[in-house]
Scaffold this motif. Structure first.
Motif, PDB file in Angstrom:
ATOM      1  N   ALA A  16       0.722  -1.137   0.107  1.00 14.68           N
ATOM      2  CA  ALA A  16       0.035  -0.062  -0.151  1.00 14.68           C
ATOM      3  C   ALA A  16       0.832   1.299  -0.080  1.00 14.68           C
ATOM      4  N   GLU A  35       9.938   3.473   6.573  1.00 16.56           N
ATOM      5  CA  GLU A  35       9.825   1.965   7.013  1.00 16.56           C
ATOM      6  C   GLU A  35      10.545   1.700   8.134  1.00 16.56           C
ATOM      7  N   ASN A  44       8.120  -8.600   6.455  1.00 16.82           N
ATOM      8  CA  ASN A  44       7.130  -8.694   6.085  1.00 16.82           C
ATOM      9  C   ASN A  44       6.588 -10.068   5.451  1.00 16.82           C
ATOM     10  N   GLY A  47       1.160 -15.199   2.257  1.00 12.21           N
ATOM     11  CA  GLY A  47       1.002 -16.532   1.882  1.00 12.21           C
ATOM     12  C   GLY A  47       2.001 -16.893   0.876  1.00 12.21           C
ATOM     13  N   VAL A  49       0.188 -15.176  -2.619  1.00  8.55           N
ATOM     14  CA  VAL A  49      -0.154 -14.999  -4.216  1.00  8.55           C
ATOM     15  C   VAL A  49      -0.313 -13.479  -4.493  1.00  8.55           C
ATOM     16  N   ARG A 106       7.646 -11.947   0.199  1.00  7.09           N
ATOM     17  CA  ARG A 106       7.832 -10.455   0.420  1.00  7.09           C
ATOM     18  C   ARG A 106       9.474  -9.651   0.549  1.00  7.09           C
ATOM     19  N   VAL A 130       8.010   5.134  12.990  1.00  3.01           N
ATOM     20  CA  VAL A 130       7.355   6.364  13.187  1.00  3.01           C
ATOM     21  C   VAL A 130       6.657   6.186  14.545  1.00  3.01           C
ATOM     22  N   ASP A 302      -3.777  -2.743   4.720  1.00  2.00           N
ATOM     23  CA  ASP A 302      -4.427  -3.543   5.793  1.00  2.00           C
ATOM     24  C   ASP A 302      -4.549  -2.531   7.060  1.00  2.00           C
ATOM     25  N   THR A 315      -2.943  -8.014  -1.155  1.00  6.37           N
ATOM     26  CA  THR A 315      -1.863  -6.934  -1.573  1.00  6.37           C
ATOM     27  C   THR A 315      -2.485  -6.069  -2.847  1.00  6.37           C
TER      28      THR A 315
HETATM   29  C1  LIG Z   1      -0.193 -15.413   6.225  1.00  4.45           C
HETATM   30  C2  LIG Z   1      -0.757 -14.473   5.155  1.00  4.45           C
HETATM   31  C3  LIG Z   1      -0.911 -14.938   3.825  1.00  4.45           C
HETATM   32  C4  LIG Z   1      -1.533 -13.837   3.139  1.00  4.45           C
HETATM   33  N1  LIG Z   1      -1.651 -14.383   1.815  1.00  4.45           N
HETATM   34  C5  LIG Z   1      -2.004 -13.394   0.967  1.00  4.45           C
HETATM   35  C6  LIG Z   1      -2.172 -13.614  -0.411  1.00  4.45           C
HETATM   36  O1  LIG Z   1      -1.928 -14.833  -0.895  1.00  4.45           O
HETATM   37  N2  LIG Z   1      -2.176 -12.913  -1.217  1.00  4.45           N
HETATM   38  C7  LIG Z   1      -2.546 -11.464  -1.140  1.00  4.45           C
HETATM   39  O2  LIG Z   1      -2.830 -10.620  -1.826  1.00  4.45           O
HETATM   40  N3  LIG Z   1      -2.500 -10.889   0.197  1.00  4.45           N
HETATM   41  C8  LIG Z   1      -2.316 -11.944   1.058  1.00  4.45           C
HETATM   42  N4  LIG Z   1      -2.214 -11.524   2.442  1.00  4.45           N
HETATM   43  C9  LIG Z   1      -2.429 -10.291   2.899  1.00  4.45           C
HETATM   44  C10 LIG Z   1      -1.468  -9.296   2.635  1.00  4.45           C
HETATM   45  O3  LIG Z   1      -0.038  -9.572   2.864  1.00  4.45           O
HETATM   46  C11 LIG Z   1      -1.847  -7.675   3.022  1.00  4.45           C
HETATM   47  O4  LIG Z   1      -3.187  -7.604   2.826  1.00  4.45           O
HETATM   48  C12 LIG Z   1      -0.618  -6.806   2.417  1.00  4.45           C
HETATM   49  O5  LIG Z   1       0.323  -7.049   2.934  1.00  4.45           O
HETATM   50  C13 LIG Z   1      -1.147  -5.400   3.077  1.00  4.45           C
HETATM   51  O6  LIG Z   1      -0.485  -4.484   2.457  1.00  4.45           O
HETATM   52  P1  LIG Z   1       0.028  -3.044   3.514  1.00  4.45           P
HETATM   53  O7  LIG Z   1       0.918  -2.400   2.607  1.00  4.45           O
HETATM   54  O8  LIG Z   1      -1.121  -2.371   3.848  1.00  4.45           O
HETATM   55  O9  LIG Z   1       0.461  -3.589   4.725  1.00  4.45           O
HETATM   56  P2  LIG Z   1       1.879  -4.533   5.059  1.00  4.45           P
HETATM   57  O10 LIG Z   1       2.134  -5.416   3.910  1.00  4.45           O
HETATM   58  O11 LIG Z   1       1.612  -4.918   6.582  1.00  4.45           O
HETATM   59  O12 LIG Z   1       2.936  -3.288   5.311  1.00  4.45           O
HETATM   60  C14 LIG Z   1       2.955  -2.406   6.346  1.00  4.45           C
HETATM   61  C15 LIG Z   1       4.758  -1.917   6.272  1.00  4.45           C
HETATM   62  O13 LIG Z   1       4.492  -0.853   7.423  1.00  4.45           O
HETATM   63  C16 LIG Z   1       5.676  -0.970   8.088  1.00  4.45           C
HETATM   64  N5  LIG Z   1       5.596  -0.366   9.365  1.00  4.45           N
HETATM   65  C17 LIG Z   1       4.333  -0.624  10.305  1.00  4.45           C
HETATM   66  N6  LIG Z   1       4.306   0.314  11.474  1.00  4.45           N
HETATM   67  C18 LIG Z   1       5.250   1.239  11.151  1.00  4.45           C
HETATM   68  C19 LIG Z   1       5.899   2.334  11.903  1.00  4.45           C
HETATM   69  N7  LIG Z   1       5.133   2.691  12.999  1.00  4.45           N
HETATM   70  N8  LIG Z   1       6.991   2.974  11.268  1.00  4.45           N
HETATM   71  C20 LIG Z   1       7.540   2.502  10.068  1.00  4.45           C
HETATM   72  N9  LIG Z   1       6.999   1.548   9.342  1.00  4.45           N
HETATM   73  C21 LIG Z   1       5.963   0.804   9.958  1.00  4.45           C
HETATM   74  C22 LIG Z   1       5.921  -2.464   8.335  1.00  4.45           C
HETATM   75  O14 LIG Z   1       7.286  -2.803   8.763  1.00  4.45           O
HETATM   76  C23 LIG Z   1       5.542  -3.004   6.845  1.00  4.45           C
HETATM   77  O15 LIG Z   1       6.514  -3.148   6.110  1.00  4.45           O
HETATM   78  C24 LIG Z   1      -1.804 -12.468   3.317  1.00  4.45           C
HETATM   79  C25 LIG Z   1      -1.439 -11.949   4.688  1.00  4.45           C
HETATM   80  C26 LIG Z   1      -0.890 -13.077   5.676  1.00  4.45           C
HETATM   81  C27 LIG Z   1      -0.497 -12.415   7.094  1.00  4.45           C
END
Ligand SMILES: Cc1cc2nc3c(=O)[nH]c(=O)nc-3n(C[C@H](O)[C@H](O)[C@H](O)COP(=O)(O)OP(=O)(O)OC[C@H]3O[C@@H](n4cnc5c(N)ncnc54)[C@H](O)[C@@H]3O)c2cc1C
Ligand SMILES: Cc1cc2nc3c(=O)[nH]c(=O)nc-3n(C[C@H](O)[C@H](O)[C@H](O)COP(=O)(O)OP(=O)(O)OC[C@H]3O[C@@H](n4cnc5c(N)ncnc54)[C@H](O)[C@@H]3O)c2cc1C
Lengths: 434, 277
Positions: A16, A35, A44, A47, A49, A106, A130, A302, A315
C-alpha cells in the motif's frame, strides 16, 4: 527536527505505502517513504499470491523484472478430513500468458517494489519507526520518528502501517481490533529441490500451483495454504484470534498437525524449514473499514482492513488503495488544499473501485466466523463431507438410496439438525453472493 | 581543520555466510552486504573527534560499484564525503595491492581536501580476516601505526599528540604518539551511533565520489589488481567438525548421577592426562 519539508510522508513500505509513494513521486512531488524494517520487506510475510492487474495499472509489464516465484496455472481446494481429503482443482494454460497471478516472497518483492518508488524519486527512510503523528490541533502535520532530530513535516501523511496500525489507533479511527476481526497466521518456508517440487505438484519450468486447505483446524475457524515457489514451499494456517483464545490453542500446534496430515506430509517430505513467521490478517471485512481520510491524512491497505479473505486477496487491494490515496494527494497538491474536504475524494475513489465492491459483496462472511457456526463450518462439515463421500464411493452392496440418506444424515448431524443445515446453507449462500 | 580518513570495506554479513560444499569457497550470492563491523568503530571514533574538535571526515573504500551503499551508510552517520575507488583493474587484489591503492587514494584525498591527520581502519575484516591492510597503508605512507586500539584517551591538537590504549595478548599498552597516525579499531573502542533523521535524509540523496584508475596520475599498474597480488591461495578447505562422543548420564537423583559421572570419567585416560590422582 529535519529542516526539510515534504509534500507527502508515507508511513510503511508494504504494497500500500509503496504504491502511494511511487504514484506521488512519479508526479514530481516530494515524498518520503518511511519503513521500520532494515529494508522494505525485511520482516514482512504473506501467503502469498501476487496479482497482475492492480500492479500492472501502476507499472506496465512489471513481471518482466519483478522477483516473482512461479506463475499460477492451477488452483486446488482441499477439504481435509482426519485421514481423507476431498479435492477440487482447476488448471488452465491461459493463466500463463498473460499471467494472472504468481507466488512471491515479500522479502524480495517489497524490496524490488520500493526500489521502483526510489527510482521515481521517493526518498527512502528505512530502519526508522514512526512513533506518533504530529498534530496542529486536529490537523496532521507530520510524523515523529525514533531517530535523533526525528520530527518530519509534510502537508499530507499517508498511513500504510499494516494491520496493527498504531497510527490509525492514535487517530482513534479504529480501536484495538476485536479478536473476531483478525486472524493469526503462521507460516513456514520449506526448501526442496526445484525438480522435486515440479514432480510432486505436476508442474514444469516456472508453472506453479496453490492449494487452499479447509478442515482439520483443531475445531476452529481457519484456513490453511500450501503454495509452490521456485525451490521452496509456503505452508501456513490462519486461525481466528477469537477461536484461538477460546480454545487455548497455539497457532503453531495447528500448523504442526496440518504438517502431519497424510496428504500434506508427503508433499513436504524431506524438506528443510528455512523460515518461520507469524502475522495478523484483517478479517473484519466491509463493516470494519474505518474512516479513510481526515485533515492532512489518509489511511490505506491492511491498516484500513482492506482484505478480501474469501479470495485471499490483500496485496492487490493494498496497491489499489495506495494508488488512489497517491492520486488524491497529487490533486490536493495542485489545489493547495489538504483538508478533509479534498482528501475525502480518496474515500469516493475507493467506493467506485473493486476494493469497496468486493468487500461489500462478502460483507456477510464475517458473521460466519462467529463461535459455534465456525466449528461446524470449518471442522465438523469438512469431516462429515469426507465421510459421506467415502460411503458413497464404497461398493459394499448397500443400496445407493440408503447411502444417499446416510450421507445426508452425516451432514445434518454435523450442522446440528435439519434447520441448522438449512440456516447455514442460506447464510453461507448469502455471504458468498453479497 | 583536522582531516580524518576512515577506511571501510563492504563485506558479506558473516552471520549469513555459508560455504559451498563443492568448491569450498564462500557463497557470496544473496548474502546481504554490510560495512565491516570493526570499521564502524573506526568511523565512530572519527565522528566523536569531529563532534568535539571539528574535523572533516572522509570515508574511502575500494570495491565494486555496489559498495556505494556502504559509503552512504557512513554519510548518514555523519561522514562528510565518501570516495569509492572502483575499476575492473583493481579487482582480485590481495592485501599488498589493496594497501597500495588505498595509500594512493589517501594521498589523493590530501591533495583534494588537505593534509590528513589521522587514519582509522578496522582491526580486520570479516571476510579476508588478515588485519594486514591497515599496517600496509601506514608503511606506505610512512606513518606511525597504533593497532588494536581499545580506548582513545585523548587528543591534543596544540601538541599534535594522541594517547590511546592498545589491547595486546599479554596486557594493555598505553601509547602516546605524534600526528599523523594510523589507528586500527577494536570493537570495544566505542559503540557506533545510529544516524539522525537529517543524516538519513542526506544519505538518501548522496552520491559518493568515484575514482577509477584514470584518476590517479602516479599509478603503477603492475602493483594493482590480480597482477599486483603475489598471494597465492593454494588450497582452501572446511575443517572437519571434530567427532565428539556424547554419553548421557541418566540416574535417579543428582548424587547418583554425579557418582556415575565420576566413575565413568575415571574409567577414561582423562584423569591421568590432567594429573589427577
Ligand atoms: C499469512 C498471510 C497470507 C496472506 N496471503 C495473501 C495472498 O496470498 N495474497 C494477497 O494478496 N494477500 C495476502 N495476504 C494479505 C497481504 O499480505 C496484506 O493484505 C498486504 O500485505 C497489506 O499491505 P499493506 O501495505 O497494507 O501492509 P503491510 O504489508 O503489512 O505493510 C506495512 C508496512 O509498514 C511498516 N510499518 C508498520 N508500522 C510502522 C511504523 N510505525 N513506522 C514505520 N513503518 C511501519 C511495516 O514494517 C510494513 O513494511 C496474506 C497475509 C498473511 C499474514
Ligand atoms: C587466504 C585468502 C585468499 C584470498 N583470495 C582472494 C582472491 O582470490 N581474490 C580476491 O579478490 N581476494 C582474495 N582475498 C581477499 C583479499 O586479499 C582481501 O580481501 C583484501 O586484500 C583486504 O584484506 P582483508 O580483507 O584481509 O583486510 P584486513 O587487512 O583484515 O582489513 C583491515 C582494515 O583495512 C581496511 N580495508 C581492508 N580492505 C579495504 C578496502 N578494500 N577498502 C577500504 N578499506 C579496506 C578496513 O579498515 C579493514 O578493517 C583472499 C584473502 C585471503 C586471506
Amino acid at each position: 527536527m529535519a529542516d526539510e519539508r515534504f509534500d507527502v510522508i508515507v508511513v510503511g513500505a508494504g504494497p500500500a505505502g509503496t504504491a502511494a509513494a511511487y504514484t506521488i513521486a512519479k508526479a514530481g512531488l516530494k515524498v518520503a517513504l518511511i519503513e521500520r524494517g532494515e529494508f522494505p520487506g525485511a520482516k514482512n510475510i504473506f501467503g502469498g499470491v501476487l496479482y497482475r492487474k492492480q500492479l500492472e495499472d501502476l507499472i506496465p509489464e512489471f513481471w518482466k523484472e519483478a522477483p516473482l516465484e512461479r506463475t499460477i496455472i492451477e488452483q486446488r481446494l482441499w477439504v481435509l478430513g482426519e485421514d481423507n481429503t476431498f479435492q477440487v482443482a482447476f488448471r488452465d494454460g491461459r493463466f500463463q500468458d498473460p499471467p494472472n497471478c504468481w507466488t512471491g516472497l515479500r522479502v524480495k518483492f517489497d524490496q524490488w517494489f520500493a526500489s521502483k518508488a526510489e527510482q521515481a524519486g521517493a526518498v527512502p527512510i528505512y530502519e526508522t519507526v514512526v512513533t506518533e503523528l504530529l498534530r496542529d490541533v486536529h490537523r496532521v502535520v507530520g510524523v515523529r520518528t525514533d531517530r535523533v532530530d526525528g520530527d518530519l513535516y509534510a502537508n499530507i501523511v499517508i498511513i500504510a502501517d499494516g494491520v496493527n496500525s498504531l497510527l490509525g489507533k492514535s487517530l482513534m479511527v479504529h480501536r484495538e481490533w476485536n479478536p473476531d476481526q483478525v486472524s493469526l497466521a503462521v507460516k513456514e518456508v520449506i526448501s526442496l529441490p526445484k525438480q522435486t517440487i515440479q514432480d510432486r505438484f505436476n508442474l514444469e519450468d516456472n508453472e506453479g500451483c496453490t492449494i487452499e486447505l479447509i478442515g482439520q483446524m483443531s475445531k476452529m475457524a481457519g484456513l490453511g495454504f500450501l503454495y509452490t515457489n521456485k525451490d521452496t514451499l509456503s505452508l501456513g494456517v490462519g486461525v481466528m484470534v477469537s477461536d484461538l483464545q477460546k480454545k487455548r490453542v497455539k497457532p503453531y500446534e495447528v500448523l504442526d498437525s496440518i504438517k502431519r496430515h497424510p496428504m500434506i506430509s508427503r508433499l513436504i517430505q524431506g524438506g528443510e524449514v528455512k523460515e518461520y513467521s507469524g502475522h495478523l490478517i484483517p478479517e473484519g471485512g466491509f463493516d470494519s473499514i474505518p474512516p479513510l481520510a481526515g485533515d492532512g491524512w489518509m489511511i490505506c491497505g491492511d491498516a484500513a482492513q482492506m482484505v478480501n479473505a474469501v479470495h485471499r486477496e490483500g496485496t492487490n487491494l493494498a496497491v489499489t488503495s495506495g494508488r488512489l490515496a497517491g492520486e488524491t494527494a497529487i490533486a490536493a497538491h495542485l489545489r493547495g488544499d489538504f483538508s478533509f474536504g479534498t482528501l475525502d475524494d480518496y474515500n469516493t475513489a475507493i467506493r467506485a473501485s473493486f476494493v469497496h465492491k468486493d468487500l461489500k459483496k462478502y460483507r456477510g462472511v464475517h458473521s460466519l466466523l462467529g463461535f459455534g457456526d465456525s466449528e461446524k463450518l470449518f471442522d465438523k462439515l469438512p469431516e462429515s463431507l469426507n465421510e459421506a463421500i467415502y460411503q458413497m464411493l464404497l461398493v459394499d452392496g448397500v443400496p445407493k438410496k440408503d447411502k444417499q440418506k446416510m450421507a445426508m444424515r452425516l451432514l445434518r448431524d454435523a450442522a446440528g439438525g435439519n434447520l441448522d443445515l438449512l440456516r447455514l446453507g442460506i447464510k453461507g449462500w448469502r455471504a458468498m453472493n453479497g | 581543520m583536522l582531516h580524518i580518513v576512515v577506511c571501510i570495506k563492504q563485506v558479506p554479513d558473516s552471520r549469513e555466510i555459508r560455504i559451498d560444499p563443492k568448491t569450498n569457497t564462500l557463497i557470496r550470492q544473496g548474502v546481504p552486504a554490510i560495512v565491516n563491523y570493526y570499521d564502524l568503530h573506526g568511523l565512530e571514533e572519527a565522528l566523536r573527534i569531529k563532534d568535539e574538535f571539528g574535523a572533516r571526515v572522509t570515508v574511502i573504500t575500494m570495491g565494486p560499484p555496489s559498495a556505494e551503499k556502504a559509503l552512504c551508510q557512513c554519510v548518514s552517520m555523519g561522514a562528510d564525503e565518501g570516495v569509492l575507488v572502483s575499476d575492473r583493474a583493481f579487482a582480485g587484489a590481495d592485501t599488498l595491492a589493496t594497501s597500495y591503492v588505498l595509500a594512493l587514494t589517501i594521498q589523493k584525498a590530501e591533495d583534494t581536501w588537505g593534509p590528513v591527520d589521522m587514519i582509522f581502519c578496522g582491526k580486520q575484516t570479516l571476510d579476508g580476516d588478515t588485519g594486514q591492510v591497515g599496517p600496509g597503508i601506514a608503511c606506505r605512507l610512512d606513518m606511525d601505526q597504533l593497532t588494536y586500539v581499545e580506548l582513545f584517551e585523548s587528543l591534543d591538537i596544540e601538541k599534535q599528540e594522541v594517547v590511546v590504549r592498545r589491547h595486546l595478548e599479554d596486557g594493555v599498552e598505553r601509547v602516546r604518539a605524534r600526528l599523523p597516525v594510523l589507528i586500527t579499531a577494536l570493537d570495544i573502542l566505542n559503540r557506533p551511533r545510529r544516524a539522525s533523521l537529517p543524516g538519513v535524509l542526506r544519505a538518501a540523496r548522496y552520491k559518493p565520489i568515484v575514482w577509477t584508475t584514470n584518476d590517479f596520475s602516479n599509478l603503477d599498474r603492475s602493483k594493482i589488481g590480480l597482477k599486483g597480488s603475489p598471494t597465492i591461495v593454494s588450497k582452501t578447505w572446511v575443517p572437519e567438525p571434530k567427532q565428539v562422543n556424547t554419553e548421557y548420564v541418566d540416574s535417579a537423583n543428582v548424587v547418583a548421577a554425579a557418582t556415575d559421572l565420576l566413575n565413568r570419567l575415571y574409567a577414561t585416560e582423562l584423569p591421568q592426562k590432567l594429573g589427577w590422582s
